[in-house]
Design an enzyme around this catalytic site. Sequence first.
Site, PDB file in Angstrom:
ATOM      1  N   HIS A 128       0.881  -1.196   0.082  1.00 20.78           N
ATOM      2  CA  HIS A 128       0.172  -0.042  -0.317  1.00 20.78           C
ATOM      3  C   HIS A 128       0.925   1.199  -0.023  1.00 20.78           C
ATOM      4  O   HIS A 128       0.188   2.099  -0.319  1.00 20.78           O
ATOM      5  CB  HIS A 128      -1.006  -0.013   1.130  1.00 20.78           C
ATOM      6  CG  HIS A 128      -1.784  -0.991   1.194  1.00 20.78           C
ATOM      7  ND1 HIS A 128      -2.963  -1.231   0.187  1.00 20.78           N
ATOM      8  CD2 HIS A 128      -2.408  -1.865   2.372  1.00 20.78           C
ATOM      9  CE1 HIS A 128      -3.906  -2.304   0.519  1.00 20.78           C
ATOM     10  NE2 HIS A 128      -3.209  -2.688   1.664  1.00 20.78           N
ATOM     11  N   ASP A 165      -2.895 -10.573  -2.419  1.00 17.82           N
ATOM     12  CA  ASP A 165      -3.264 -10.106  -1.065  1.00 17.82           C
ATOM     13  C   ASP A 165      -4.982  -9.672  -1.265  1.00 17.82           C
ATOM     14  O   ASP A 165      -5.083  -9.488  -2.509  1.00 17.82           O
ATOM     15  CB  ASP A 165      -2.532  -8.772  -0.499  1.00 17.82           C
ATOM     16  CG  ASP A 165      -2.910  -8.392   0.858  1.00 17.82           C
ATOM     17  OD1 ASP A 165      -2.085  -8.581   1.779  1.00 17.82           O
ATOM     18  OD2 ASP A 165      -3.858  -7.518   1.009  1.00 17.82           O
ATOM     19  N   HIS A 167      -6.400  -7.045  -0.435  1.00 22.56           N
ATOM     20  CA  HIS A 167      -6.305  -5.655  -0.924  1.00 22.56           C
ATOM     21  C   HIS A 167      -5.725  -5.589  -2.112  1.00 22.56           C
ATOM     22  O   HIS A 167      -4.758  -6.071  -2.074  1.00 22.56           O
ATOM     23  CB  HIS A 167      -6.019  -4.787   0.463  1.00 22.56           C
ATOM     24  CG  HIS A 167      -6.533  -5.305   1.719  1.00 22.56           C
ATOM     25  ND1 HIS A 167      -6.195  -6.006   2.849  1.00 22.56           N
ATOM     26  CD2 HIS A 167      -7.873  -5.042   2.265  1.00 22.56           C
ATOM     27  CE1 HIS A 167      -6.695  -6.208   3.888  1.00 22.56           C
ATOM     28  NE2 HIS A 167      -8.160  -5.645   3.242  1.00 22.56           N
ATOM     29  N   ASP A 252      -4.270 -12.854   3.963  1.00 22.20           N
ATOM     30  CA  ASP A 252      -5.645 -12.385   4.261  1.00 22.20           C
ATOM     31  C   ASP A 252      -6.973 -12.653   3.272  1.00 22.20           C
ATOM     32  O   ASP A 252      -8.177 -12.555   3.284  1.00 22.20           O
ATOM     33  CB  ASP A 252      -5.772 -10.865   4.323  1.00 22.20           C
ATOM     34  CG  ASP A 252      -4.861 -10.132   3.444  1.00 22.20           C
ATOM     35  OD1 ASP A 252      -4.823 -10.797   2.528  1.00 22.20           O
ATOM     36  OD2 ASP A 252      -4.778  -8.903   3.898  1.00 22.20           O
TER      37      ASP A 252
HETATM   38 ZN   LIG Z   1      -4.148  -7.128   2.881  1.00 19.97          ZN
END
Ligand SMILES: [Zn+2]
Length: 356
Positions: A128, A165, A167, A252
């Site tokens: 991120h 991931d 995200h 995740d």
């Molecule tokens: Zn994540």
Amino acid sequence: MSTQPVLLIRDSRFSLHLENMPHLETPKRLRAFEEILSDPSLSGRTQEISPRIATTEELAWVHTREHIQRVAGSATRPFTSFDLDTQATENSYDVARLAAGGVFSLLDEIWNGRGKRGFACVRPPGHHAEPGKAMGFCLFNNVALGARYLMEQYSAQRIMIIDIDVHHGNGTQAAFYETDKVLFVSTHQFPGYPGTGNYGEIGKGKGEGYTVNIPLSKGVGDRDFARIIYFLINPLAQMYQPEIILVSCGFDLYNRDRLGGMAVTPEGYGLITFFLTEIAERTCNGRIAFIMEGGYSLRGIRECGLAVMQTLCGLPLIKAKVIDRIVGSTGGAQGLSFLRKVLEVHKKHWKSFSGI
Ligand SMILES: [Zn+2]
């Protein structure tokens, strides 16, 4: 079957970031992964590599001077908050530089042929972190810095980054949005944090077509993830012919993760890893480096991490009939309704998609 040991970056110093603080991105995550490594099935099959610290000049390949200065400034204070999610304690700057440098150390070994598969168990995570901003628990973008390291140090021309991931890897996307030297492919829950990663984000200029987003609604499970890799990511890799594959590996997707909403089991992580290593074997002499990102269930990290490591070590974790069933799915990529839009958006950039 891989006969070389799986190269491993681990270091107890990665625990010093956010030590003794209540935080979802806790040092316990690191220890959960380290517990895996004493599993008898992995005995004699891994080889540890010492991580080094990334220099400021190296961080500047991806990050702005202002951002590096801001993170460096956190070393003089017991606690710094960059945003609601993203904090640093006084050791975090050094630990974050060690995470990026650890990826460099791993990539040196793989690029120079001392092992073809590796796992970097590092924290803080990185995907991120944008060129100018810490966010989403991430300070510096480890995988993006790793790709830039290969370009600077070894003149790499085609690096494929696969972000699994849950995200979206917004920081990695931002770092390579306008280049064709990195093919960034991300599967992620959408809508979800951080909000980016929709179909239409495909790259820009020379980079048009070299960002491939695969937004997914929640609840996707083992077999569908394996099919996405086999029917979509595999042909992309065949067309791109990467020199190496880097995997932003979040844990995740696990069905009981505290932040994600997917339905992947440890067996699914084994399947995903199997298909990713197969792609690497077919396109880049097996060269593949996994870099740890998120994952907020300690049990998920332990169980999924073990499946990833066992599969990287070449242990026959997945039954042949399970693999056959996925490969033999009728309809291929078009049979997966949630992939049709990706194929449609990218068919002008990737020729074999027009025929799928
Ligand atoms: Zn994540």
